[in-house]
Design a protein around this motif. Structure first.
Motif, PDB file in Angstrom:
ATOM      1  N   LEU A 268       0.521  -1.141  -0.423  1.00  0.00           N
ATOM      2  CA  LEU A 268       0.124   0.112  -0.271  1.00  0.00           C
ATOM      3  C   LEU A 268       0.870   1.541  -0.067  1.00  0.00           C
ATOM      4  O   LEU A 268       0.081   2.159   0.911  1.00  0.00           O
ATOM      5  CB  LEU A 268      -1.028  -0.280   1.045  1.00  0.00           C
ATOM      6  CG  LEU A 268      -1.972  -1.129   1.496  1.00  0.00           C
ATOM      7  CD1 LEU A 268      -2.258  -0.434   2.737  1.00  0.00           C
ATOM      8  CD2 LEU A 268      -2.844  -0.862   0.029  1.00  0.00           C
ATOM      9  N   GLY A 269       2.388   1.427  -0.729  1.00  0.00           N
ATOM     10  CA  GLY A 269       2.779   2.381  -0.779  1.00  0.00           C
ATOM     11  C   GLY A 269       2.619   3.009  -1.618  1.00  0.00           C
ATOM     12  O   GLY A 269       2.033   2.892  -2.869  1.00  0.00           O
ATOM     13  N   ASN A 270       3.169   4.560  -2.155  1.00  0.00           N
ATOM     14  CA  ASN A 270       3.154   4.871  -3.392  1.00  0.00           C
ATOM     15  C   ASN A 270       3.445   4.738  -4.604  1.00  0.00           C
ATOM     16  O   ASN A 270       3.021   4.547  -5.814  1.00  0.00           O
ATOM     17  CB  ASN A 270       3.855   6.534  -2.814  1.00  0.00           C
ATOM     18  CG  ASN A 270       3.162   7.748  -2.218  1.00  0.00           C
ATOM     19  OD1 ASN A 270       2.416   7.458  -2.323  1.00  0.00           O
ATOM     20  ND2 ASN A 270       4.254   8.700  -1.916  1.00  0.00           N
ATOM     21  N   VAL A 271       4.628   3.470  -5.010  1.00  0.00           N
ATOM     22  CA  VAL A 271       4.958   2.571  -5.755  1.00  0.00           C
ATOM     23  C   VAL A 271       3.554   2.000  -6.111  1.00  0.00           C
ATOM     24  O   VAL A 271       3.264   1.501  -7.923  1.00  0.00           O
ATOM     25  CB  VAL A 271       6.341   2.271  -5.660  1.00  0.00           C
ATOM     26  CG1 VAL A 271       6.489   1.253  -6.975  1.00  0.00           C
ATOM     27  CG2 VAL A 271       7.273   2.700  -5.695  1.00  0.00           C
TER      28      VAL A 271
ATOM     29  N   ARG B 271      -0.676  -5.513   3.678  1.00  0.00           N
ATOM     30  CA  ARG B 271      -1.514  -6.762   5.527  1.00  0.00           C
ATOM     31  C   ARG B 271      -1.824  -5.441   6.306  1.00  0.00           C
ATOM     32  O   ARG B 271      -1.979  -6.631   6.993  1.00  0.00           O
ATOM     33  CB  ARG B 271       0.357  -6.945   5.497  1.00  0.00           C
ATOM     34  CG  ARG B 271       1.018  -5.485   5.791  1.00  0.00           C
ATOM     35  CD  ARG B 271       2.520  -6.824   6.210  1.00  0.00           C
ATOM     36  NE  ARG B 271       3.009  -5.733   5.904  1.00  0.00           N
ATOM     37  CZ  ARG B 271       4.800  -5.922   6.479  1.00  0.00           C
ATOM     38  NH1 ARG B 271       5.600  -7.334   6.586  1.00  0.00           N
ATOM     39  NH2 ARG B 271       5.089  -4.807   6.381  1.00  0.00           N
ATOM     40  N   ARG B 272      -1.766  -4.359   6.525  1.00  0.00           N
ATOM     41  CA  ARG B 272      -2.496  -4.210   7.760  1.00  0.00           C
ATOM     42  C   ARG B 272      -4.076  -3.252   7.262  1.00  0.00           C
ATOM     43  O   ARG B 272      -4.893  -3.593   5.373  1.00  0.00           O
ATOM     44  CB  ARG B 272      -1.409  -3.144   8.391  1.00  0.00           C
ATOM     45  CG  ARG B 272      -0.277  -3.463   8.448  1.00  0.00           C
ATOM     46  CD  ARG B 272       0.818  -3.139  10.531  1.00  0.00           C
ATOM     47  NE  ARG B 272       1.265  -1.880   9.207  1.00  0.00           N
ATOM     48  CZ  ARG B 272       1.909  -0.938   9.069  1.00  0.00           C
ATOM     49  NH1 ARG B 272       1.747  -0.681  10.738  1.00  0.00           N
ATOM     50  NH2 ARG B 272       3.182   0.201   8.790  1.00  0.00           N
TER      51      ARG B 272
ATOM     52  N   GLU C 278      -2.131  10.974  -3.656  1.00  0.00           N
ATOM     53  CA  GLU C 278      -1.686   8.624  -4.286  1.00  0.00           C
ATOM     54  C   GLU C 278      -3.033   8.548  -4.492  1.00  0.00           C
ATOM     55  O   GLU C 278      -3.665   8.438  -5.550  1.00  0.00           O
ATOM     56  CB  GLU C 278      -0.874   8.889  -3.805  1.00  0.00           C
ATOM     57  CG  GLU C 278       0.791   9.507  -4.940  1.00  0.00           C
ATOM     58  CD  GLU C 278       1.288  10.451  -3.931  1.00  0.00           C
ATOM     59  OE1 GLU C 278       0.503  10.904  -3.318  1.00  0.00           O
ATOM     60  OE2 GLU C 278       1.750  10.832  -5.510  1.00  0.00           O
TER      61      GLU C 278
ATOM     62  N   SER D 127       4.856  -4.685  -4.830  1.00  0.00           N
ATOM     63  CA  SER D 127       5.270  -3.675  -4.329  1.00  0.00           C
ATOM     64  C   SER D 127       5.832  -3.551  -2.550  1.00  0.00           C
ATOM     65  O   SER D 127       4.751  -2.571  -2.392  1.00  0.00           O
ATOM     66  CB  SER D 127       4.172  -2.827  -4.903  1.00  0.00           C
ATOM     67  OG  SER D 127       4.857  -1.379  -4.486  1.00  0.00           O
ATOM     68  N   VAL D 128       6.558  -3.691  -2.796  1.00  0.00           N
ATOM     69  CA  VAL D 128       6.613  -3.959  -0.780  1.00  0.00           C
ATOM     70  C   VAL D 128       7.754  -3.567  -0.449  1.00  0.00           C
ATOM     71  O   VAL D 128       8.471  -3.355   0.419  1.00  0.00           O
ATOM     72  CB  VAL D 128       6.825  -5.509  -0.932  1.00  0.00           C
ATOM     73  CG1 VAL D 128       5.867  -6.790  -0.351  1.00  0.00           C
ATOM     74  CG2 VAL D 128       7.834  -6.475  -0.507  1.00  0.00           C
TER      75      VAL D 128
ATOM     76  N   GLY E 109      10.562   7.856   1.795  1.00  0.00           N
ATOM     77  CA  GLY E 109      10.736  10.145   1.718  1.00  0.00           C
ATOM     78  C   GLY E 109      10.328   9.794   0.384  1.00  0.00           C
ATOM     79  O   GLY E 109      10.540   8.904  -0.921  1.00  0.00           O
TER      80      GLY E 109
END
Ligand code: NAP
Length: 488
Positions: free
Chosen positions: A159-162, A203-204, A215, A328-329, A380
């Protein structure tokens, strides 16, 4: 008596390895020292500069890429040189660098991906998201990668920006992508993509998402894709509820609000579906000779001893049929030849940017420094690298004042260039890059794109060579032409 190091008679010579944001911010801080004469040589293994601004930032985020204008001003400094297409440790060894420079700053970023350690992770059809990103951004190392876009169901883990970037590129229409600087081959393949459902697996919970507000909001603004979040997935556990209600984390609160908005809105009926799932961990990627499905375990969130909520697997499982998986971890740093490396964190051990022989307790490696992701890990935004690089350069300047830098045998740019020439290395200057840049922009005009990128090193080098010989021929012709006779 020798002139002091850093004076105009005895310039400080610094090599910066890597030409992404952290390298440029380090150069800028060195250049901003009024009383210092510093020759900066910036190296990159690719012919093109800018690191992840070129090869990572999504093509539909052009505004972010305009930061390169500031980098161009840094490169225009008369004591700055760019040496593209030169690999540290291969074209010139670590020992040779020590021969030419008083200090070396490693700005090499995080060049690979983190592994998940689950069965089936390496099945054909399961890819690190970082490779897909590099592919659609025309990175020469990834231009020949294959992604099976004939699949209808895709999973994106993380669940990141990538993850957000990858989802948008998969979900956007050809029209939305045409006017970006996406690689031409990627545009062609995405035009014929069969992708219909994109499962986004966190996962969370929603409150622990790593993406930022613009985003996640942007996913709801795509021409042809609906974001689907089940109402029960945005009900927060009591600890998350309390955290969000406390208002200490405005990004997380806004993320939750946006996700609740998606849940309330429901399916908007657009043909592609982005299905967001929370508190699920992939435990296996299933398939015989390629990805066929992904097996998930439902998690509950439990606080660890620091009070952070961590995923704890339950005994509830489910399997989703998917033919393509993007993991995408997170990125991971890679060791630089002959430079200390901490494999666990994927960083160069350092204290305030000074390279250490080992994490925390190690001794300082004189004259060697780290900035950016290889210093602190892959976290960051672009701007985060500014203070990070300033911190490192301040350490370097303190060491300069304390007389604790390297004493190179040949602190001479011409001799360093002579070595590269002797080895037949066609290094790319910033002027050469400006030429490639102009060609890319001209090639982009036909599809109203900001540029059409080169994706092959040999094509870039050939274009530069041809231009050089054409210029030489023109100069020779001009020299051979007799001057016009004076008029009577
Ligand atoms: P990231 O922000 O660290 O996100 C990684 C995600 O992967 C997290 O959701 C993490 O979950 C999850 N994850 C890690 N290990 C996992 C596992 N074993 N199983 C399931 N999920 C797992 O990394 P990133 O997306 O690669 O981004 C890297 C950096 O670049 C970030 O700082 C990002 O903000 C930045 N970036 C910014 C932009 C932009 O500004 N537009 C664009 C791209 C990247 P947990 O939280 O549970 O660990």
């Amino acid at each position: 008596m020798a002139e002091p190091l850093g004076s105009s008679a005895n310039p400080l010579r610094v090599a910066i390895i890597g030409s992404g944001p952290s390298g440029f911010y380090a150069a800028a801080h060195l250049q901003s020292q009024d009383d210092l004469t510093v020759e900066i040589d910036m190296f990159d293994r690719l012919p093109t500069p800018y690191g992840l601004v070129r090869g990572g930032v999504a093509p539909d985020h052009q505004k972010i890429k305009s930061v390169t204008k500031a980098y161009d001003r840094i490169a225009a400094h008369p004591d700055f040189r760019f040496y593209g297409n030169v690999s540290f440790g291969k074209d010139m060894s670590h020992a040779e660098f020590l021969n030419y420079y008083h200090a070396i700053i490693y700005a090499v970023g995080a060049q690979t991906d983190r592994h998940m350690g689950i069965p089936g992770e390496n099945l054909p059809g399961s890819h690190p998201a970082t490779e897909f990103v590099a592919w659609y951004n025309a990175h020469p190392d990834f231009a020949d990668h294959k992604f099976d876009l004939t699949q209808e169901n895709v999973a994106v883990i993380g669940l990141g920006n990538v993850a957000m970037d990858v989802i948008r590129i998969l979900a956007r229409t050809p029209d939305e992508l045409t006017e970006t600087d996406i690689a031409d081959y990627a545009l062609d393949q995405l035009k014929h993509s069969s992708v219909k459902s994109i499962y986004v697996l966190g996962r969370r919970g929603p409150a622990q998402s790593a993406f930022t507000n613009p985003e996640i909001k942007e996913l709801g603004e795509l021409d042809d894709a609906s974001v689907i979040v089940a109402q029960n997935e945005v009900i927060l556990d009591p600890v998350s509820r309390q955290y969000i209600d406390s208002g200490v984390d405005r990004v997380a609160s806004k993320n939750v609000e946006i996700l609740k908005g998606f849940a309330a809105q429901g399916d908007t009926g657009k043909p592609r579906k982005i299905i967001m799932r929370f508190c699920v961990s992939p435990v296996e990627i299933i398939g015989t000779d390629k990805v066929e499905a992904i097996k998930l375990v439902k998690n509950e969130l439990v606080p660890n001893d620091k009070g952070d909520l961590k995923p704890k697997p339950t005994d509830e499982f489910e399997t989703i049929p998917v033919g393509l998986v993007f993991r995408s971890v997170g990125y991971k740093g890679q060791a630089v030849p002959d430079v200390p490396f901490d494999d666990k964190s994927g960083t160069i051990p350092n204290h305030l940017g000074r390279v250490l022989t080992a994490p925390k307790t190690g001794e300082q490696v004189i004259g060697e420094y780290a900035v950016g992701w290889i210093k602190r890990g892959p976290s960051g935004i672009i701007g985060t690298n500014k203070p990070d690089s300033v911190e490192t350069v301040n350490s370097l300047l303190d060491d300069l004042r304390a007389g604790k830098l390297l004493a190179p045998a040949t602190p001479d740019r011409d001799k360093m260039e002579a070595l590269l020439n002797e080895r037949g290395i066609q290094y790319v200057t910033f002027e050469d890059w400006h030429y490639l840049d102009t060609v890319e922009q001209e090639r982009g005009e036909f599809r109203s794109a900001p540029r059409l990128k080169f994706s092959r090193v040999d094509e870039m080098l050939k274009a530069i060579k041809e231009r050089k010989s054409a210029t030489q021929e023109m100069q020779a012709a001009a020299a051979a032409t007799p001057p016009p006779l004076p008029a009577d």
